[in-house]
Structure formats: C-alpha cells, structure tokens
Design an enzyme around this catalytic site. Structure first.
Site, mmCIF file in Angstrom:
data_model
loop_
_atom_site.group_PDB
_atom_site.id
_atom_site.type_symbol
_atom_site.label_atom_id
_atom_site.label_comp_id
_atom_site.label_asym_id
_atom_site.label_seq_id
_atom_site.Cartn_x
_atom_site.Cartn_y
_atom_site.Cartn_z
ATOM 1 N N THR A 401 -14.803 5.192 -2.130
ATOM 2 C CA THR A 401 -13.201 5.661 -2.039
ATOM 3 C C THR A 401 -12.555 4.453 -2.479
ATOM 4 O O THR A 401 -13.166 3.512 -2.691
ATOM 5 C CB THR A 401 -12.964 5.817 -0.593
ATOM 6 O OG1 THR A 401 -13.742 7.052 -0.201
ATOM 7 C CG2 THR A 401 -11.599 6.226 -0.252
ATOM 8 N N ASN A 421 -14.402 11.070 -3.286
ATOM 9 C CA ASN A 421 -15.678 11.534 -2.266
ATOM 10 C C ASN A 421 -16.882 10.623 -2.573
ATOM 11 O O ASN A 421 -16.941 9.428 -2.343
ATOM 12 C CB ASN A 421 -16.004 12.652 -2.063
ATOM 13 C CG ASN A 421 -16.687 12.819 -0.678
ATOM 14 O OD1 ASN A 421 -16.656 11.739 0.145
ATOM 15 N ND2 ASN A 421 -17.854 13.775 -0.531
ATOM 16 N N ASP A 443 -16.975 17.263 2.631
ATOM 17 C CA ASP A 443 -16.490 16.572 3.869
ATOM 18 C C ASP A 443 -15.909 17.702 4.879
ATOM 19 O O ASP A 443 -15.586 17.435 5.948
ATOM 20 C CB ASP A 443 -14.909 15.802 3.342
ATOM 21 C CG ASP A 443 -15.432 14.181 3.134
ATOM 22 O OD1 ASP A 443 -16.653 13.967 3.753
ATOM 23 O OD2 ASP A 443 -14.491 13.539 2.781
ATOM 24 N N SER A 472 -10.787 14.229 6.513
ATOM 25 C CA SER A 472 -11.321 12.823 6.207
ATOM 26 C C SER A 472 -11.378 11.796 7.166
ATOM 27 O O SER A 472 -10.938 11.988 8.412
ATOM 28 C CB SER A 472 -9.889 12.575 5.102
ATOM 29 O OG SER A 472 -10.135 11.248 4.528
ATOM 30 N N SER A 473 -11.784 10.559 6.624
ATOM 31 C CA SER A 473 -11.773 9.357 7.716
ATOM 32 C C SER A 473 -10.674 8.478 7.154
ATOM 33 O O SER A 473 -10.564 7.451 7.591
ATOM 34 C CB SER A 473 -13.066 8.803 7.703
ATOM 35 O OG SER A 473 -14.099 9.617 8.208
ATOM 36 N N GLY A 494 -16.070 5.864 3.612
ATOM 37 C CA GLY A 494 -16.663 7.059 4.348
ATOM 38 C C GLY A 494 -16.181 6.846 5.692
ATOM 39 O O GLY A 494 -15.279 6.639 6.217
HETATM 40 N N1 GLY Z 1 -14.465 11.339 1.519
HETATM 41 C C1 GLY Z 1 -14.331 10.559 2.359
HETATM 42 C C2 GLY Z 1 -13.317 10.743 3.463
HETATM 43 O O1 GLY Z 1 -12.449 11.329 3.113
HETATM 44 O O2 GLY Z 1 -13.131 10.370 4.404
#
Ligand code: GLY
Length: 591
Positions: A401, A421, A443, A472-473, A494
């Site tokens: 990311t 992602n 996700d 998402s994180s 992530g």
């Molecule tokens: N694709 C990683 C996140 O949105 O956390």
C-alpha cells in the site's frame, strides 16, 4: 557504547527543538531511556540513523522521490496541501506502480489551516454483480486465489473520483496543472530504482499469466531484465492521465478509458460494468476525533477499521507509564500486545462499511467499554487469543500500500493512504489504458472465519454485497497538540498499518522521539490471530523476549521489515520535519 552515544546525541538534538519535550524534565524518565542501552546491548532502537528533512514553507513525504518532488513543485507554484497531494497521488500512479494507482482506492484525512477536519473515503466498492459467495465453489469452499489475482479480484476503483472530489472542495490551483508532473513522468519516463526494477522483474511471469504474453506493459523493450537506472516509459498511461486532466472524473469513469476498463474486465471474466463506473462516488465522512492524553487524534472512520483501532490501542495503554518503563521494555511490550489482541478481535467482530452495517464506533472507543475489555488482563501471563474469541489462521505479510503526507506553508495538512491491495494489485493491466487494477475484493470477508491475505478474519459485518466497501486497515492520521497541528502520520503494511501508526505516534507522544526517530524506530506487530508477536530484528532485548516467552507469549522475528512510514511533524517554531522511512525508497522533500 557507540550506539549509546549516538542515541544520546540524537535525543539531545531533539530536546532542543520539540514542543512535546516538557514531560522529560523528570530525570527518572531520562534515566530509564538511557539505562535501557546500558543494561542490554542486544536491543537496537532504530532501523537506521536517517535524518529528517527540514523546511519552513512546505513538505511532502511519499514513497518515491519523484512523487514528493511533484508535490513540492506544486507547493512552490502556489498550490496548497490538497493540490500537492493530488499531484503526488497521480505521480505515484506512474513512478510507483507497486501501490500508487489510478485503479485502486484509499482514504484522506485533511486538516485545514483553521483547524477544521475532513475525511474522504475513496475506497473501492464491490461491483453491482458481486455477491456474498462469489469466491466459493459449489461445496462452499474458498477457490484459492480468485479474490487475489485476475479480473474478478477487482473492486470499482475510487482514486480518480477521490482526487477530483478533494480538489473541488479544497484545492486552489487549476486541476489541469496538477496532472502535469504525472503526465510528464509517464510520457518521458521515470528512472527505476533498484527496488522497483526488482519488483517488476519478479512479476514478469504473473503479468504474462494474467494479461497474456502479448501484453506490452512493464516489459523492457529489449526483453532483458530491468536494472536500476533504466527508464520506464508508459505512453498509454500518459494518454489516460491526459483524459483525466481534460475531463476530470468523466475522463476515467466514462468515455474511452471506461470502455477500455470494461472491455478488459469482459476479456478476463471480471464483472465491473459501465454502470458500476457511473455509479461510483467517494464519500465525505465525519472525521473520527478523540483525545489521547494532551493530544487530539483526527483519523479515519469506517470503511477503514484503522481509526477506531488506533484510538482503542492508544486508550488501552494510556494509563501505563510507557516512557518510564522504557521503549520496547518487557512491561511496555506486554501491555501493547494485549491491547492489540483485543483490538483486532473487535475489528473482526464489529467492523464493516458503515453504509451497510452499524459499527458501534462511540462505544468501541469509550473508556467504559475499554476498561471492561481490559478486565481479564493479567500481567503475570499472556491472555490466550482463543479466550478472546475462536479460530486459528496462518501468517501474514505485506506492505503493498502507500502513504503520503503533505503540509503547506499556511498549515493545511493532508494524510492519505492509498492502495491496489497486493503488490501491483490484481496484476491486471487495462489494455490500451496502461494502468493496474486493484485486488481489493480480498479485503472482504470472503467466507466467515477464513483469513484474507493479511491473515485477518471477519464475519457478517464485512461480507460481500453489491456497492459495499471492503473493510480496510488504512490509518491516515493527523495529531494536534494544544489545538495546533503536530503530526501527519501514515504507512502501508496491510494489517500491520494500525500497529505501525500506533507505535510511531507513541514514539513521539510518550517516548519523546523526533519524527524521523519515531519512523526509524524498530517495530513489532500482533493481531489477535495468529496468536504470536513478530519483531523486527533486535527490536526487543533477548532478556525481555525470554521473560515474555515464560509468560506464554509466542515471540518471533519478522521476516523483512514493518512499516514504510511517511510522516511530517510541525516543530514549535513552525519548522516542518519530513520523516520518510529508511526501509525503502521513501523520500521527503521540503523547502
Ligand atoms: N488493502 C489493505 C487495506 O486496505 O487494509
């Protein structure tokens, strides 16, 4: 001895300038930090001694020098932080195809010079034809890789709409100007760093597998391997960027580019339609704001779990004297792990797209709830994740990311995390348009209790539904002190995004590091399941690790590194400190 001297020198340099230093006056606090080195030479605080970049008039911190330069040039041309962020975003889509994107999505946290905060959710959405069980076979089992690679893995992209929306509401310079650096970099080429050359070489096979051998993208014209210093020219991408420059949103979600995207989907069994593109809109959300000690945290509400989780983490450990206990000491690490265990269990249970499910945000970050949640904490032994909730899942690894931070001379600030992602997303490159598509559908919780690529599990709150955003994180965050801008923070990683942002903030607020030191500092990660904690090499003393193991903690060494932070701190005299992670090509540029 050398390490101790160096650390002392950095710390004293910092003490001279940072406004958060006041609590260091207690000599016992200082002693604790220093004696850590004397007692156990196996600990190392920092990944490297990279220095911050300083400026008075503006700062851009991003994953790539050219992208930071694009933003800086816009600032110098009279643009504000939002203008610079837009230019940086489009430049990243060219120079950092690993994660920079047109075909992905993300989140923006904005604080304007008057202190008003805004958050924009430009996360991808599930296509209209998506359904809950789309990645399961007839027996109800997950079809391996379907949500990760190829055309069916993509959500409807949000980045272009997000940039247009952000600029319309907060930008200053004409839109067309903001696209100029990216168009130039795509058309004339970008010089590859060693890391990028390697990334492209490592993916040659999978690009061919997904796009066919005839696909021209990301191949060196003479067929040899990319090496550092090669020029990557992306003519089709330049044309796509020109369409966006000319027609804004309509240059991507309608017309030729939209047709190319949909034709690509149809070619490979994807389900994104013209209707999906027409209907996609990013969403302004009410910013999530919460006090932590004397700081105000401004961060992202769902569809990212990052903001809620970050505030829970900070508040869980708020009662503990972390500085006195020492950075990454046994006691400090233990309470942080236990906080992380409880937070990631909550994430799996409660979090999803608020347009579809009710997320009890206020309750989750309330001190009352957190106190109750902490009641089974026992300092003599590890809580078992199985006792917090059930199930065991395999490992996780990723930093695909990207995050960028911008502050302009007037004090406007932007914190954006964006992604495809996985590395290079779904690996699908839209024929004729030259941009990569995301694999963000992974996700979602594609089957309740089954982990995604980060080992994160979820349930109903995050199940697939048409037009829903996947959880998402990402944790773009801005921190205020005394009502003034203090920090702009964020990272890829992530599931590890949340814990890296947490540690970086604590490194400043509690351990009194400078912004660059906080970024350089070694990190660790725990996420409830699997029930283990990974540390960057030397991030914990052998003694502390041994004591934690004796209490029942599984302590492992992280393969690779944690975090690729790009942060900015405003010092009391207004000086901006750009702090980009030494773990990759990340670069701050300021003036
Ligand atoms: N694709 C990683 C996140 O949105 O956390």
């Amino acid at each position: 001895m050398k390490l101790k001297y160096w650390s002392l020198a950095l710390l004293f340099a910092f003490l001279g300038s940072c406004k958060t230093q006041k609590t260091l006056k207690k000599s016992e606090d200082k002693k604790d930090l220093f004696t850590l080195f004397e007692e156990d030479p196996s600990i190392k605080t920092f990944y490297s001694d990279k220095k911050g970049v300083f400026g008075k008039n503006g700062m851009v911190a991003s994953a790539h020098a050219e992208a930071s330069q694009a933003g800086l040039d816009i600032l110098k041309a009279g643009g504000n932080a939002v203008d610079a962020a837009v230019a940086t975003h489009f430049a990243l889509a060219v120079v950092f195809p690993f994660a920079g994107n047109l075909g992905g999505g993300g989140f923006a946290v904005i604080r304007n010079k008057n202190g008003k905060a805004f958050t924009l959710d430009f996360r991808e959405k599930a296509p209209l034809k998506a359904h809950r069980d789309m990645y399961l076979d007839s027996a109800g089992n997950v079809i391996n890789g379907l949500s990760l690679k190829g055309h069916l893995a993509s959500g409807v992209p949000g980045s272009v709409d997000g940039m247009v929306e952000m600029h319309q509401k907060h930008g200053k310079l004409p839109w067309t100007k903001l696209l100029e650096p990216a168009i130039r970099l795509a058309g004339e080429g970008v010089v590859l760093t060693e890391r990028e050359a390697l990334g492209l070489n490592n993916n040659v096979q999978v690009f061919e597998e997904v796009n066919g051998k005839a696909s021209p993208y990301f191949k060196k014209p003479d067929g040899s391997k990319w090496v550092k210093g090669d020029l990557l020219v992306q003519k089709d991408l330049a044309t796509t960027l020109e369409a966006i420059q000319k027609h804004k949103r309509e240059g991507f979600y309608a017309g030729k580019v939209a047709d190319q995207l949909v034709a690509e989907m149809q070619k490979g069994g994807g389900i994104i339609s013209i209707e999906d593109l027409k209907k996609y809109h990013s969403a302004w959300r009410t910013p999530l704001q919460a006090k932590y000690k004397e700081f105000n945290i401004i961060t992202m509400p769902p569809s990212s779990s990052g903001g809620v989780a970050l505030i829970q983490l900070l508040r869980f450990t708020e009662p503990y004297p972390l500085q006195k206990w020492g950075w990454n000491s046994e006691k400090t690490v233990q309470v942080m792990i236990e906080a992380e265990r409880r937070v990631y269990a909550d994430r799996a249970k409660w979090m999803g797209d608020m347009d579809f499910v009710k997320v009890p945000m206020a309750e989750l970050i309330s001190y009352k709830y957190l106190r109750e949640r902490w009641s089974n904490y026992d300092s003599t032994k590890a809580t078992k994740s199985i006792d917090i909730s059930g199930g065991l899942v395999p490992g996780y690894e990723s930093d695909e990311t990207t995050h960028y931070s911008v502050v302009d001379g007037e004090g406007n600030a932007v914190s954006i995390t964006t992604t495809l992602n996985g590395a290079y997303g779904s690996k699908v490159i839209v024929q004729g348009a030259g941009f990569l598509m995301n694999n963000e559908m992974d996700d979602f919780s594609i089957k309740a209790g089954v982990p995604n690529m980060f080992g994160l599990i979820g349930n109903k709150a995050n199940e697939i539904a048409p037009e829903k955003r996947m959880l998402s994180s990402m944790t773009p965050t801005i921190v205020e002190k005394d009502g003034k801008l203090l920090m702009v923070v964020g990272t890829p990683g992530g599931s590890t995004i949340i814990t890296s942002v947490y540690q970086t903030i604590l490194n400043v607020t509690d351990h009194k590091m400078s912004m660059q030191q906080a970024v350089n500092a070694l990190k660790f990660h725990h996420q409830w399941l699997p029930d283990r904690t990974v540390f960057e090499p030397n991030a914990i003393t052998e003694n502390a690790a041994k004591n934690l193991r004796n209490k029942g903690y599984e302590i492992d060494q992280q393969k690779g590194t944690l975090g690729r932070m790009d942060c900015i701190m405003v010092h009391p005299d207004g000086t901006l400190e750009g702090a980009s992670d030494p773990r990759a090509d990340n670069t701050s540029k300021g003036y």
